[in-house]
Design an enzyme around this catalytic site. Structure first.
Site, PDB file in Angstrom:
ATOM      1  N   CYS A 172       8.109  -3.440   2.329  1.00 48.34           N
ATOM      2  CA  CYS A 172       7.086  -3.102   1.335  1.00 48.34           C
ATOM      3  C   CYS A 172       7.731  -2.545   0.082  1.00 48.34           C
ATOM      4  O   CYS A 172       7.459  -3.008  -1.024  1.00 48.34           O
ATOM      5  CB  CYS A 172       6.106  -2.071   1.896  1.00 48.34           C
ATOM      6  SG  CYS A 172       4.880  -2.756   3.007  1.00 48.34           S
ATOM      7  N   HIS A 173       8.582  -1.548   0.242  1.00 49.72           N
ATOM      8  CA  HIS A 173       9.010  -0.738  -0.899  1.00 49.72           C
ATOM      9  C   HIS A 173      10.192  -1.288  -1.672  1.00 49.72           C
ATOM     10  O   HIS A 173      10.438  -0.860  -2.797  1.00 49.72           O
ATOM     11  CB  HIS A 173       9.299   0.685  -0.422  1.00 49.72           C
ATOM     12  CG  HIS A 173       8.059   1.383   0.050  1.00 49.72           C
ATOM     13  ND1 HIS A 173       7.042   1.730  -0.794  1.00 49.72           N
ATOM     14  CD2 HIS A 173       7.662   1.781   1.288  1.00 49.72           C
ATOM     15  CE1 HIS A 173       6.073   2.320  -0.093  1.00 49.72           C
ATOM     16  NE2 HIS A 173       6.417   2.365   1.155  1.00 49.72           N
ATOM     17  N   CYS A 179       3.030   6.179   7.444  1.00 45.75           N
ATOM     18  CA  CYS A 179       3.527   4.817   7.240  1.00 45.75           C
ATOM     19  C   CYS A 179       3.887   4.198   8.576  1.00 45.75           C
ATOM     20  O   CYS A 179       3.555   3.047   8.854  1.00 45.75           O
ATOM     21  CB  CYS A 179       4.762   4.827   6.330  1.00 45.75           C
ATOM     22  SG  CYS A 179       4.376   4.840   4.575  1.00 45.75           S
TER      23      CYS A 179
END
Lengths: 142, 109, 281
Positions: free
Chosen positions: C200-201, C242
Protein backbone atom coordinates in the site's frame (compact mmCIF):
# COMPACT_ATOMS: atom_id res chain seq x y z
CA UNK A 1 -51.38 45.81 -0.63
CA UNK A 2 -48.51 44.58 -2.73
CA UNK A 3 -48.47 40.85 -2.59
CA UNK A 4 -44.80 40.00 -2.67
CA UNK A 5 -43.67 36.43 -3.13
CA UNK A 6 -42.91 36.27 0.57
CA UNK A 7 -46.20 37.74 1.67
CA UNK A 8 -48.05 35.41 -0.67
CA UNK A 9 -46.10 32.52 0.76
CA UNK A 10 -47.02 33.55 4.28
CA UNK A 11 -50.68 33.95 3.38
CA UNK A 12 -50.80 30.60 1.65
CA UNK A 13 -48.81 28.85 4.31
CA UNK A 14 -50.91 30.52 6.96
CA UNK A 15 -54.10 29.37 5.32
CA UNK A 16 -52.70 25.96 4.71
CA UNK A 17 -51.46 25.74 8.28
CA UNK A 18 -54.84 26.83 9.58
CA UNK A 19 -56.51 24.18 7.46
CA UNK A 20 -54.02 21.61 8.67
CA UNK A 21 -54.27 22.34 12.37
CA UNK A 22 -57.05 19.85 13.15
CA UNK A 23 -55.31 17.26 10.96
CA UNK A 24 -51.88 17.65 12.58
CA UNK A 25 -52.04 14.59 14.85
CA UNK A 26 -52.54 12.42 11.78
CA UNK A 27 -49.33 13.79 10.29
CA UNK A 28 -47.29 13.48 13.45
CA UNK A 29 -44.18 11.40 12.83
CA UNK A 30 -44.62 11.45 9.06
CA UNK A 31 -41.34 13.21 8.24
CA UNK A 32 -39.15 14.25 11.16
CA UNK A 33 -37.17 16.71 9.02
CA UNK A 34 -40.31 18.51 7.82
CA UNK A 35 -41.67 18.42 11.35
CA UNK A 36 -38.54 19.99 12.75
CA UNK A 37 -38.60 22.73 10.12
CA UNK A 38 -42.29 23.44 10.67
CA UNK A 39 -41.87 23.49 14.43
CA UNK A 40 -39.11 26.09 14.03
CA UNK A 41 -41.05 28.24 11.55
CA UNK A 42 -44.46 27.82 13.15
CA UNK A 43 -45.75 26.26 9.95
CA UNK A 44 -44.36 28.86 7.51
CA UNK A 45 -42.54 27.55 4.45
CA UNK A 46 -39.05 29.06 4.38
CA UNK A 47 -37.91 30.93 1.29
CA UNK A 48 -34.65 30.38 -0.56
CA UNK A 49 -31.67 32.69 -0.44
CA UNK A 50 -30.23 34.94 2.23
CA UNK A 51 -28.53 32.11 4.08
CA UNK A 52 -25.13 30.59 3.44
CA UNK A 53 -24.12 27.11 4.50
CA UNK A 54 -20.52 26.04 3.98
CA UNK A 55 -19.93 22.31 4.06
CA UNK A 56 -17.25 20.09 2.51
CA UNK A 57 -18.22 18.35 -0.71
CA UNK A 58 -16.87 15.10 0.65
CA UNK A 59 -16.36 14.62 4.37
CA UNK A 60 -13.06 12.94 5.15
CA UNK A 61 -14.75 11.31 8.13
CA UNK A 62 -18.40 11.48 9.09
CA UNK A 63 -17.76 11.99 12.79
CA UNK A 64 -16.11 15.40 12.43
CA UNK A 65 -17.50 17.50 9.59
CA UNK A 66 -16.66 21.22 9.86
CA UNK A 67 -19.54 23.47 8.82
CA UNK A 68 -20.28 27.17 8.86
CA UNK A 69 -23.64 28.87 8.57
CA UNK A 70 -24.49 32.56 8.25
CA UNK A 71 -27.62 34.58 7.55
CA UNK A 72 -27.57 38.36 7.73
CA UNK A 73 -30.20 39.61 10.15
CA UNK A 74 -30.92 36.17 11.61
CA UNK A 75 -32.07 35.95 15.20
CA UNK A 76 -31.85 32.16 15.16
CA UNK A 77 -30.63 29.36 12.90
CA UNK A 78 -31.76 25.72 12.95
CA UNK A 79 -29.36 23.05 11.70
CA UNK A 80 -30.60 19.65 10.58
CA UNK A 81 -29.00 16.53 9.14
CA UNK A 82 -31.67 14.84 7.04
CA UNK A 83 -30.04 11.41 6.93
CA UNK A 84 -29.03 11.00 10.57
CA UNK A 85 -30.96 8.74 12.96
CA UNK A 86 -32.35 11.98 14.43
CA UNK A 87 -32.26 15.07 12.21
CA UNK A 88 -31.65 17.66 14.92
CA UNK A 89 -28.11 19.04 15.08
CA UNK A 90 -28.26 22.41 16.84
CA UNK A 91 -30.20 25.63 17.15
CA UNK A 92 -28.20 28.84 17.33
CA UNK A 93 -29.59 32.06 18.80
CA UNK A 94 -27.85 35.39 18.31
CA UNK A 95 -27.90 38.45 20.53
CA UNK A 96 -27.60 42.10 19.53
CA UNK A 97 -23.81 42.01 19.94
CA UNK A 98 -23.47 39.36 17.21
CA UNK A 99 -22.68 41.35 14.06
CA UNK A 100 -22.92 38.89 11.23
CA UNK A 101 -25.18 36.16 12.58
CA UNK A 102 -22.81 33.34 11.71
CA UNK A 103 -21.42 30.33 13.53
CA UNK A 104 -19.01 27.48 12.87
CA UNK A 105 -19.08 24.05 14.40
CA UNK A 106 -18.22 20.40 13.73
CA UNK A 107 -20.96 17.85 13.26
CA UNK A 108 -21.52 14.13 12.89
CA UNK A 109 -23.03 12.78 9.69
CA UNK A 110 -24.00 9.12 9.58
CA UNK A 111 -23.96 8.86 5.79
CA UNK A 112 -24.19 10.92 2.61
CA UNK A 113 -27.12 13.29 3.14
CA UNK A 114 -28.49 16.79 3.04
CA UNK A 115 -27.49 19.25 5.71
CA UNK A 116 -30.24 21.82 6.12
CA UNK A 117 -30.06 25.27 7.69
CA UNK A 118 -33.16 27.37 8.39
CA UNK A 119 -32.78 30.94 9.61
CA UNK A 120 -35.38 32.98 11.44
CA UNK A 121 -34.81 36.59 10.46
CA UNK A 122 -35.43 39.51 12.75
CA UNK A 123 -38.33 40.65 10.55
CA UNK A 124 -40.11 37.35 11.14
CA UNK A 125 -39.28 35.78 7.77
CA UNK A 126 -37.68 32.37 7.36
CA UNK A 127 -35.04 31.32 4.84
CA UNK A 128 -33.52 27.94 4.16
CA UNK A 129 -30.63 26.29 2.36
CA UNK A 130 -29.72 22.63 1.76
CA UNK A 131 -26.30 21.18 0.96
CA UNK A 132 -25.48 17.59 0.11
CA UNK A 133 -22.41 16.26 1.89
CA UNK A 134 -20.91 12.99 0.74
CA UNK A 135 -19.78 10.78 3.58
CA UNK A 136 -17.54 7.91 2.67
CA UNK A 137 -16.57 4.71 4.35
CA UNK A 138 -12.82 4.74 4.69
CA UNK A 139 -10.87 1.95 3.09
CA UNK A 140 -8.22 1.68 5.72
CA UNK A 141 -8.90 1.44 9.40
CA UNK A 142 -6.41 0.79 12.09
CA UNK B 1 -11.19 10.14 29.38
CA UNK B 2 -9.52 13.35 30.49
CA UNK B 3 -11.33 15.93 32.56
CA UNK B 4 -14.09 17.96 30.96
CA UNK B 5 -12.37 21.23 30.34
CA UNK B 6 -13.41 24.37 28.51
CA UNK B 7 -11.00 26.19 26.17
CA UNK B 8 -11.74 29.57 24.67
CA UNK B 9 -9.81 31.87 22.36
CA UNK B 10 -10.61 35.53 22.84
CA UNK B 11 -8.40 38.54 22.05
CA UNK B 12 -7.21 40.30 25.19
CA UNK B 13 -8.12 43.71 23.88
CA UNK B 14 -10.00 45.33 21.03
CA UNK B 15 -10.92 48.79 19.79
CA UNK B 16 -14.41 49.95 20.75
CA UNK B 17 -16.77 48.79 18.01
CA UNK B 18 -14.30 46.24 16.65
CA UNK B 19 -15.60 42.83 15.55
CA UNK B 20 -13.71 39.94 17.11
CA UNK B 21 -13.88 36.19 16.51
CA UNK B 22 -14.43 34.00 19.53
CA UNK B 23 -13.57 30.31 19.40
CA UNK B 24 -14.78 27.90 22.03
CA UNK B 25 -14.39 24.24 22.76
CA UNK B 26 -15.01 21.92 25.64
CA UNK B 27 -13.43 18.48 25.97
CA UNK B 28 -16.41 16.14 26.21
CA UNK B 29 -17.06 12.72 24.66
CA UNK B 30 -20.58 13.68 23.50
CA UNK B 31 -21.80 10.12 23.94
CA UNK B 32 -24.66 10.03 21.47
CA UNK B 33 -26.63 7.14 22.89
CA UNK B 34 -26.32 5.32 19.56
CA UNK B 35 -23.13 3.37 20.32
CA UNK B 36 -23.11 -0.14 21.73
CA UNK B 37 -20.66 -1.41 24.32
CA UNK B 38 -18.43 -3.82 22.38
CA UNK B 39 -18.26 -6.28 25.25
CA UNK B 40 -21.82 -6.35 26.56
CA UNK B 41 -23.79 -5.34 23.47
CA UNK B 42 -25.70 -2.82 25.58
CA UNK B 43 -26.38 0.70 24.33
CA UNK B 44 -24.06 3.21 25.97
CA UNK B 45 -26.37 5.82 27.48
CA UNK B 46 -26.46 9.29 25.97
CA UNK B 47 -24.45 11.93 27.74
CA UNK B 48 -23.77 15.15 25.87
CA UNK B 49 -23.33 18.85 26.38
CA UNK B 50 -26.83 19.99 25.51
CA UNK B 51 -26.50 23.75 25.86
CA UNK B 52 -23.88 26.46 25.42
CA UNK B 53 -24.21 30.18 26.12
CA UNK B 54 -21.79 33.04 25.67
CA UNK B 55 -22.58 36.36 27.36
CA UNK B 56 -20.83 39.70 27.37
CA UNK B 57 -21.36 41.77 30.51
CA UNK B 58 -24.39 39.62 31.18
CA UNK B 59 -25.97 39.99 27.73
CA UNK B 60 -26.36 36.89 25.53
CA UNK B 61 -24.16 37.07 22.43
CA UNK B 62 -24.52 33.51 21.22
CA UNK B 63 -26.53 30.54 22.43
CA UNK B 64 -26.64 26.97 21.13
CA UNK B 65 -29.08 24.17 21.91
CA UNK B 66 -27.11 21.06 21.09
CA UNK B 67 -28.07 17.57 19.90
CA UNK B 68 -25.91 14.40 19.76
CA UNK B 69 -25.06 15.20 16.13
CA UNK B 70 -22.50 17.74 17.30
CA UNK B 71 -19.01 16.18 17.29
CA UNK B 72 -16.93 15.08 20.26
CA UNK B 73 -15.26 18.06 21.95
CA UNK B 74 -17.97 20.48 20.81
CA UNK B 75 -16.53 23.47 19.00
CA UNK B 76 -18.32 26.76 18.30
CA UNK B 77 -16.89 29.87 16.73
CA UNK B 78 -18.80 33.12 16.28
CA UNK B 79 -18.18 36.87 16.06
CA UNK B 80 -18.96 39.67 18.46
CA UNK B 81 -18.86 43.47 18.38
CA UNK B 82 -16.94 44.82 21.37
CA UNK B 83 -18.92 47.85 22.58
CA UNK B 84 -16.82 48.51 25.69
CA UNK B 85 -14.46 46.77 28.07
CA UNK B 86 -15.99 43.84 29.85
CA UNK B 87 -16.17 40.17 30.64
CA UNK B 88 -17.19 37.29 28.40
CA UNK B 89 -18.70 34.40 30.30
CA UNK B 90 -19.13 30.96 28.77
CA UNK B 91 -21.35 28.23 30.11
CA UNK B 92 -21.81 24.62 29.03
CA UNK B 93 -24.57 22.40 30.43
CA UNK B 94 -24.12 18.63 30.59
CA UNK B 95 -26.99 16.09 30.37
CA UNK B 96 -25.98 14.96 33.85
CA UNK B 97 -26.71 18.40 35.24
CA UNK B 98 -23.12 19.59 35.56
CA UNK B 99 -22.43 23.13 34.45
CA UNK B 100 -18.96 24.15 33.24
CA UNK B 101 -17.98 27.78 33.02
CA UNK B 102 -15.07 29.96 32.13
CA UNK B 103 -14.61 33.67 31.53
CA UNK B 104 -12.31 36.07 29.72
CA UNK B 105 -11.89 39.79 30.13
CA UNK B 106 -11.58 42.11 27.15
CA UNK B 107 -9.93 45.50 27.49
CA UNK B 108 -10.41 48.42 25.16
CA UNK B 109 -7.17 49.50 23.54
CA UNK C 1 -1.24 -17.27 -4.39
CA UNK C 2 -4.25 -17.00 -6.70
CA UNK C 3 -6.19 -14.98 -4.13
CA UNK C 4 -3.26 -12.66 -3.68
CA UNK C 5 -2.89 -12.29 -7.42
CA UNK C 6 -6.55 -11.37 -7.83
CA UNK C 7 -6.26 -8.94 -4.98
CA UNK C 8 -3.20 -7.38 -6.54
CA UNK C 9 -5.04 -7.00 -9.82
CA UNK C 10 -7.87 -5.36 -7.94
CA UNK C 11 -5.57 -2.89 -6.25
CA UNK C 12 -4.04 -2.07 -9.64
CA UNK C 13 -0.43 -1.97 -8.67
CA UNK C 14 1.90 0.09 -10.69
CA UNK C 15 5.12 -0.81 -8.99
CA UNK C 16 7.13 2.23 -7.98
CA UNK C 17 5.11 4.76 -10.00
CA UNK C 18 2.04 4.96 -7.75
CA UNK C 19 0.86 8.30 -9.15
CA UNK C 20 -2.19 7.08 -11.08
CA UNK C 21 -4.40 8.23 -8.20
CA UNK C 22 -4.82 11.77 -6.89
CA UNK C 23 -1.28 11.73 -5.45
CA UNK C 24 -0.19 14.06 -2.65
CA UNK C 25 -1.58 17.59 -3.04
CA UNK C 26 0.50 20.71 -3.47
CA UNK C 27 -0.43 22.47 -0.23
CA UNK C 28 2.05 24.02 2.17
CA UNK C 29 1.73 23.33 5.87
CA UNK C 30 2.20 26.29 8.17
CA UNK C 31 1.42 25.64 11.83
CA UNK C 32 1.04 28.72 14.01
CA UNK C 33 3.25 30.65 11.61
CA UNK C 34 5.96 27.99 11.36
CA UNK C 35 6.42 26.34 7.98
CA UNK C 36 6.77 22.55 8.07
CA UNK C 37 8.73 20.35 5.72
CA UNK C 38 6.18 17.97 4.26
CA UNK C 39 8.15 16.99 1.19
CA UNK C 40 11.81 16.13 1.04
CA UNK C 41 14.29 14.16 -1.04
CA UNK C 42 14.17 10.56 0.12
CA UNK C 43 17.07 9.44 2.30
CA UNK C 44 19.78 7.29 0.76
CA UNK C 45 18.72 3.73 0.13
CA UNK C 46 15.03 4.66 0.01
CA UNK C 47 13.26 3.09 -2.97
CA UNK C 48 11.31 6.29 -3.76
CA UNK C 49 12.66 9.68 -4.87
CA UNK C 50 10.57 11.99 -2.73
CA UNK C 51 8.95 11.40 0.61
CA UNK C 52 5.81 13.15 1.81
CA UNK C 53 4.12 13.68 5.13
CA UNK C 54 0.71 12.10 5.56
CA UNK C 55 -0.67 15.63 5.82
CA UNK C 56 -0.28 16.02 2.05
CA UNK C 57 -2.82 13.27 1.39
CA UNK C 58 -5.68 14.65 3.46
CA UNK C 59 -8.62 16.82 2.40
CA UNK C 60 -8.46 20.59 2.83
CA UNK C 61 -10.82 20.65 5.82
CA UNK C 62 -8.71 18.07 7.67
CA UNK C 63 -5.49 19.85 6.80
CA UNK C 64 -6.84 23.16 8.07
CA UNK C 65 -7.39 21.76 11.54
CA UNK C 66 -3.68 21.13 12.00
CA UNK C 67 -2.59 24.67 11.20
CA UNK C 68 -3.92 26.28 14.36
CA UNK C 69 -3.38 25.17 17.93
CA UNK C 70 -6.91 26.07 18.91
CA UNK C 71 -8.50 24.29 15.96
CA UNK C 72 -6.32 21.19 16.47
CA UNK C 73 -8.49 18.77 18.46
CA UNK C 74 -5.37 17.08 19.90
CA UNK C 75 -4.58 20.17 21.94
CA UNK C 76 -7.29 19.29 24.45
CA UNK C 77 -5.14 16.31 25.43
CA UNK C 78 -1.97 18.43 25.39
CA UNK C 79 -3.62 20.71 27.95
CA UNK C 80 -4.36 17.65 30.07
CA UNK C 81 -0.71 16.65 29.86
CA UNK C 82 0.37 20.11 31.00
CA UNK C 83 -1.71 19.52 34.13
CA UNK C 84 -0.24 16.03 34.56
CA UNK C 85 3.25 17.49 34.22
CA UNK C 86 2.69 19.44 37.44
CA UNK C 87 0.98 16.67 39.40
CA UNK C 88 2.90 14.85 42.14
CA UNK C 89 3.09 11.11 41.46
CA UNK C 90 3.61 7.89 43.34
CA UNK C 91 5.74 7.18 46.37
CA UNK C 92 8.11 10.00 45.52
CA UNK C 93 5.31 12.59 45.49
CA UNK C 94 7.31 14.27 42.74
CA UNK C 95 5.87 15.74 39.58
CA UNK C 96 7.53 15.69 36.15
CA UNK C 97 8.19 19.40 36.66
CA UNK C 98 10.12 18.81 39.88
CA UNK C 99 12.92 17.09 37.97
CA UNK C 100 12.38 18.20 34.36
CA UNK C 101 11.44 21.83 34.91
CA UNK C 102 9.69 23.39 31.93
CA UNK C 103 8.65 20.83 29.34
CA UNK C 104 9.58 23.28 26.56
CA UNK C 105 13.19 23.24 27.69
CA UNK C 106 13.75 19.72 28.97
CA UNK C 107 11.90 17.90 26.18
CA UNK C 108 12.96 20.04 23.22
CA UNK C 109 13.89 17.79 20.31
CA UNK C 110 13.51 14.56 22.29
CA UNK C 111 10.76 12.98 20.23
CA UNK C 112 12.50 13.78 16.91
CA UNK C 113 14.98 10.96 17.39
CA UNK C 114 12.64 8.21 18.49
CA UNK C 115 12.99 5.31 18.92
CA UNK C 116 16.13 6.02 20.87
CA UNK C 117 18.77 3.52 21.91
CA UNK C 118 18.80 2.68 25.60
CA UNK C 119 22.17 1.28 26.59
CA UNK C 120 21.02 -0.40 29.80
CA UNK C 121 18.04 -2.09 28.19
CA UNK C 122 20.15 -3.09 25.17
CA UNK C 123 17.43 -2.03 22.74
CA UNK C 124 15.82 1.07 21.25
CA UNK C 125 12.95 2.56 23.19
CA UNK C 126 9.84 4.30 21.92
CA UNK C 127 8.84 7.53 23.65
CA UNK C 128 6.28 5.61 25.72
CA UNK C 129 9.06 3.37 27.09
CA UNK C 130 11.06 6.42 28.16
CA UNK C 131 8.06 8.04 29.85
CA UNK C 132 7.19 4.91 31.80
CA UNK C 133 10.80 4.31 32.80
CA UNK C 134 10.92 7.78 34.32
CA UNK C 135 7.54 7.35 36.00
CA UNK C 136 8.52 4.01 37.56
CA UNK C 137 12.16 4.72 38.37
CA UNK C 138 12.14 8.38 39.30
CA UNK C 139 8.61 9.12 40.43
CA UNK C 140 8.15 5.63 41.87
CA UNK C 141 4.65 5.50 40.47
CA UNK C 142 2.69 2.94 38.46
CA UNK C 143 3.43 2.97 34.77
CA UNK C 144 0.79 4.17 32.35
CA UNK C 145 -0.84 1.86 29.81
CA UNK C 146 0.43 2.47 26.29
CA UNK C 147 -2.90 3.72 24.98
CA UNK C 148 -4.14 5.38 28.17
CA UNK C 149 -5.37 9.00 28.02
CA UNK C 150 -2.38 9.95 30.20
CA UNK C 151 0.25 8.35 27.99
CA UNK C 152 -1.34 9.70 24.81
CA UNK C 153 -1.55 13.18 26.27
CA UNK C 154 2.02 13.12 27.57
CA UNK C 155 3.56 11.78 24.35
CA UNK C 156 1.60 14.44 22.48
CA UNK C 157 2.94 17.18 24.80
CA UNK C 158 6.50 15.89 24.58
CA UNK C 159 6.18 15.38 20.83
CA UNK C 160 4.97 18.95 20.47
CA UNK C 161 8.35 20.11 21.78
CA UNK C 162 9.89 18.62 18.65
CA UNK C 163 7.38 20.13 16.24
CA UNK C 164 9.16 21.55 13.21
CA UNK C 165 12.33 19.56 13.89
CA UNK C 166 13.43 17.14 11.19
CA UNK C 167 12.73 13.51 12.01
CA UNK C 168 16.13 11.89 12.55
CA UNK C 169 16.50 8.51 14.15
CA UNK C 170 20.02 7.15 14.69
CA UNK C 171 20.70 4.57 12.00
CA UNK C 172 24.25 3.44 12.76
CA UNK C 173 25.83 1.47 15.58
CA UNK C 174 23.40 -0.69 17.53
CA UNK C 175 20.41 0.81 15.69
CA UNK C 176 21.45 -0.66 12.35
CA UNK C 177 20.37 -4.17 13.29
CA UNK C 178 16.96 -2.96 14.52
CA UNK C 179 16.37 -0.93 11.41
CA UNK C 180 17.20 -3.98 9.31
CA UNK C 181 14.71 -5.99 11.35
CA UNK C 182 12.09 -3.30 10.79
CA UNK C 183 12.81 -3.31 7.07
CA UNK C 184 12.23 -7.04 7.00
CA UNK C 185 8.87 -6.62 8.71
CA UNK C 186 7.93 -3.82 6.31
CA UNK C 187 8.36 -6.04 3.28
CA UNK C 188 6.99 -9.28 4.73
CA UNK C 189 3.50 -10.32 3.71
CA UNK C 190 1.25 -11.21 6.62
CA UNK C 191 -2.27 -12.24 7.39
CA UNK C 192 -5.19 -13.67 5.54
CA UNK C 193 -4.93 -10.96 2.89
CA UNK C 194 -1.25 -11.75 2.57
CA UNK C 195 -0.06 -8.18 2.25
CA UNK C 196 3.01 -6.24 3.32
CA UNK C 197 3.21 -2.57 4.32
CA UNK C 198 5.05 -1.82 1.09
CA UNK C 199 2.18 -2.88 -1.11
CA UNK C 200 0.00 0.00 0.00
CA UNK C 201 2.47 2.59 1.22
CA UNK C 202 5.30 2.17 -1.27
CA UNK C 203 3.70 0.70 -4.37
CA UNK C 204 0.35 2.47 -4.18
CA UNK C 205 0.70 5.65 -2.15
CA UNK C 206 -1.35 8.44 -3.68
CA UNK C 207 -4.05 6.07 -4.86
CA UNK C 208 -7.47 5.59 -3.33
CA UNK C 209 -8.22 2.46 -1.32
CA UNK C 210 -12.00 2.60 -1.35
CA UNK C 211 -12.54 6.11 -0.07
CA UNK C 212 -9.23 6.57 1.74
CA UNK C 213 -6.32 8.37 0.15
CA UNK C 214 -3.22 6.22 0.76
CA UNK C 215 -0.22 8.00 2.20
CA UNK C 216 3.38 6.80 2.22
CA UNK C 217 2.90 5.74 5.82
CA UNK C 218 5.40 8.17 7.32
CA UNK C 219 5.28 8.55 11.08
CA UNK C 220 6.28 12.17 11.62
CA UNK C 221 2.88 13.10 13.05
CA UNK C 222 2.44 10.56 15.81
CA UNK C 223 0.77 10.44 18.24
CA UNK C 224 -1.98 11.72 16.02
CA UNK C 225 -5.58 12.86 16.43
CA UNK C 226 -7.58 10.65 14.10
CA UNK C 227 -11.20 11.46 13.28
CA UNK C 228 -11.80 7.75 13.10
CA UNK C 229 -10.75 7.43 16.74
CA UNK C 230 -12.33 10.74 17.77
CA UNK C 231 -9.13 11.15 19.71
CA UNK C 232 -5.40 10.70 19.95
CA UNK C 233 -3.83 7.37 19.19
CA UNK C 234 -0.32 5.99 19.29
CA UNK C 235 1.78 4.82 16.37
CA UNK C 236 1.64 1.24 17.59
CA UNK C 237 -2.13 1.46 17.62
CA UNK C 238 -2.01 2.44 13.98
CA UNK C 239 0.33 -0.46 13.17
CA UNK C 240 -2.02 -2.77 15.03
CA UNK C 241 -5.04 -1.56 13.11
CA UNK C 242 -3.32 -1.94 9.77
CA UNK C 243 -2.39 -5.51 10.65
CA UNK C 244 -5.96 -6.25 11.68
CA UNK C 245 -7.14 -4.91 8.32
CA UNK C 246 -4.92 -7.47 6.64
CA UNK C 247 -6.40 -10.04 9.02
CA UNK C 248 -3.08 -10.68 10.64
CA UNK C 249 -2.50 -11.15 14.35
CA UNK C 250 -1.01 -7.79 15.36
CA UNK C 251 2.16 -7.52 17.43
CA UNK C 252 1.75 -5.94 20.84
CA UNK C 253 2.23 -2.26 21.54
CA UNK C 254 5.79 -1.75 22.70
CA UNK C 255 6.92 -5.09 21.28
CA UNK C 256 10.33 -5.54 19.69
CA UNK C 257 8.63 -5.95 16.33
CA UNK C 258 6.76 -2.66 16.50
CA UNK C 259 9.80 -0.85 17.86
CA UNK C 260 11.88 -2.23 14.98
CA UNK C 261 9.21 -1.20 12.49
CA UNK C 262 9.04 2.23 14.10
CA UNK C 263 12.82 2.58 13.79
CA UNK C 264 12.76 1.59 10.13
CA UNK C 265 9.89 3.97 9.34
CA UNK C 266 11.61 6.77 11.20
CA UNK C 267 14.65 6.20 9.00
CA UNK C 268 12.46 6.17 5.88
CA UNK C 269 10.96 9.51 6.85
CA UNK C 270 14.21 11.25 7.78
CA UNK C 271 14.02 14.96 7.06
CA UNK C 272 10.25 15.39 7.32
CA UNK C 273 9.20 17.83 10.03
CA UNK C 274 7.74 16.40 13.20
CA UNK C 275 4.08 17.47 13.23
CA UNK C 276 3.11 15.91 16.54
CA UNK C 277 0.29 16.05 17.45
CA UNK C 278 -1.00 15.89 13.89
CA UNK C 279 -4.58 15.63 12.61
CA UNK C 280 -5.49 12.79 10.29
CA UNK C 281 -8.60 11.01 9.14
Amino acid sequence: MDVTRRTFGRLTAGAAAAALVPALPAFAGADPVQEAIMAFTGGATPAEGGIDLTTPEIAENGNTVPIEVSAAGASAILLLAAGNPNPGVATFTFGKLAPNRAASTRIRLAETQEVIAVAKLEDGEFVMVKNTVKVTIGGCGG
Amino acid sequence: MAKIKPRVKVPRSAAAGEVITIKTLISHPMESGQRKDKKTGELIPRRIINHFTAKFNGEVVFDATIEPAVSTNPYFAFDMIVPEAGTLTFEWVDDDGSVYTTEKKIAIG
Amino acid sequence: MKKAALLMAGVAIVAGAAMAGPGPDGDTLVIEGQEMVTEVKAPEGHPLDTIYSGWRFRKDETQALETDDFENPAMVAVDYARDLWEEPMGASAKSCADCHGDVEDSMAGFRANMPKWNEEAGKPWSLEHWVNWSIETHAEADPWKWESPEMLAMTALIGLQSRGEPMGVQTDGPMAEWIEKGKDLYYTRVGQLDMACSQCHEDNYGQMIRADHLSQGNINGFPTYRFKWSGLGSLHRRFSGCMKNIRAEPYKRGSDEFVALEAYLASRGAGLSIETPSVRN
